[in-house]
Design a protein around this motif. Structure first.
Motif, mmCIF file in Angstrom:
data_model
loop_
_atom_site.group_PDB
_atom_site.id
_atom_site.type_symbol
_atom_site.label_atom_id
_atom_site.label_comp_id
_atom_site.label_asym_id
_atom_site.label_seq_id
_atom_site.Cartn_x
_atom_site.Cartn_y
_atom_site.Cartn_z
ATOM 1 N N LYS A 216 0.817 -1.214 0.000
ATOM 2 C CA LYS A 216 0.000 0.000 0.000
ATOM 3 C C LYS A 216 0.853 1.268 0.000
ATOM 4 O O LYS A 216 0.371 2.348 0.333
ATOM 5 C CB LYS A 216 -0.909 0.012 1.230
ATOM 6 N N VAL A 219 -0.591 4.317 -1.591
ATOM 7 C CA VAL A 219 -1.702 4.925 -0.850
ATOM 8 C C VAL A 219 -1.173 5.941 0.151
ATOM 9 O O VAL A 219 -1.662 7.075 0.242
ATOM 10 C CB VAL A 219 -2.518 3.830 -0.128
ATOM 11 N N HIS A 269 -10.904 9.728 1.154
ATOM 12 C CA HIS A 269 -9.858 8.809 0.684
ATOM 13 C C HIS A 269 -9.242 8.052 1.859
ATOM 14 O O HIS A 269 -9.066 6.829 1.799
ATOM 15 C CB HIS A 269 -8.784 9.610 -0.060
ATOM 16 N N GLU A 273 -9.363 3.959 2.618
ATOM 17 C CA GLU A 273 -8.141 3.155 2.529
ATOM 18 C C GLU A 273 -7.597 2.734 3.898
ATOM 19 O O GLU A 273 -7.171 1.592 4.079
ATOM 20 C CB GLU A 273 -7.048 3.965 1.797
#
Length: 282
Positions: A216, A219, A269, A273
């Motif tokens: 991730k 991210v 967001h 996430e």
């Protein structure tokens, strides 16, 4: 004051629970610690002050010099400060008054400490008056369980959303003369709270999750970039707050709406996430 002289006063203040001798015997001073505007280093300065109900007033007199003191320039960028008064130490939000409010507060200072009038006569610079608003003590303890932290993250976001909405509504109902010190204090306090929240994520939460979920990485890079964008908008907002009596509320409302849009995109967001990762890691 020369740096070594300040250091001696600070040492004596802290050794004797705020009591000073020598040329300052009988005086009541406070220690103000600000965060450097350029490099982020903490700086402590002894200052005189005047009490005004539940807040304190300090003046950027610099002995009547033509240059604003460093501590004042620091708090314009980083308005969360530390105050030491007697045996107490507490955090505060520092708000520079402007326009008619500044003049009214300066008159209060001069009534209590006439020497500041002499400092003002010595320079063409308008001596800034800064209001120190004590922040409530921190009561939050990070939860042991990550699923609880996920819920707390959403709660923090919802609180910041509500605060920003209330500030935007307040700006929509006030004219420039109605933008009081209290409104500026609330605006600056919001900016400080948001900066602390994002700083904690960048320093602790995101690095931890990046180690747990290396796949991730993109991210967390995007989330940090969004933090940088929000930080730039906050800096622009602080600049406007410092001169809102000159510009009026319209430009300030526009900046708040931009901040609101950036934050809502970022919060959505992050919740999409990060919250699932916290719940999965619990």
């Amino acid at each position: 004051m020369p740096l070594h002289f300040n250091t001696e006063i600070i040492d004596e203040f802290r050794t004797n629970a705020g009591r000073l001798g020598g040329p300052f015997e009988g005086w009541t001073l406070l220690l103000l610690t600000t965060t450097g505007a350029r490099y982020g280093k903490e700086h402590t300065t002894p200052l005189g002050f005047v009490e005004d109900h539940d807040r304190l007033l300090v003046v950027g007199s610099a002995g009547g010099s033509d240059r604003h003191p460093d501590w004042y320039r620091n708090l314009l960028v980083n308005p969360t400060v530390t105050v030491e008064l007697g045996t107490e130490t507490w955090r505060a939000t520092a708000v520079a008054a402007s326009g008619a409010e500044r003049d009214e507060l300066f008159a209060k200072v001069v009534a209590a400490a006439p020497g500041y009038a002499d400092y003002q006569k010595a320079t063409d610079r308008v001596l800034p008056v800064v209001v120190l608003h004590r922040l409530p003590e921190e009561t939050y303890t990070p939860p042991d369980r990550l699923d609880a932290l996920a819920d707390e993250l959403v709660a923090i976001h919802d609180g910041l959303r509500a605060d920003l909405a209330a500030l935007s509504d307040g700006l929509g109902t006030r004219t420039a003369p109605g933008l009081t010190v209290e409104l500026r204090r609330r605006c600056v306090t919001f900016c400080s709270a948001l900066a602390v929240h994002h700083g904690g994520e960048d320093a602790g939460l995101f690095p931890y999750l990046a180690r747990e979920y290396p796949e991730k990485a993109a991210v967390f890079e995007r989330l940090r970039t969004e933090h940088d964008t929000v930080a730039r908008v906050l800096d622009e907002l602080r600049t406007l707050l410092a001169r809102v009596d000159e510009t009026g509320p319209a430009e300030l409302r526009g900046k708040f709406e931009r901040l609101r849009g950036e934050l809502e995109t970022h919060f959505a967001h992050e919740e999409a996430e990060v919250v699932p990762l916290l719940k999965a890691a619990a």
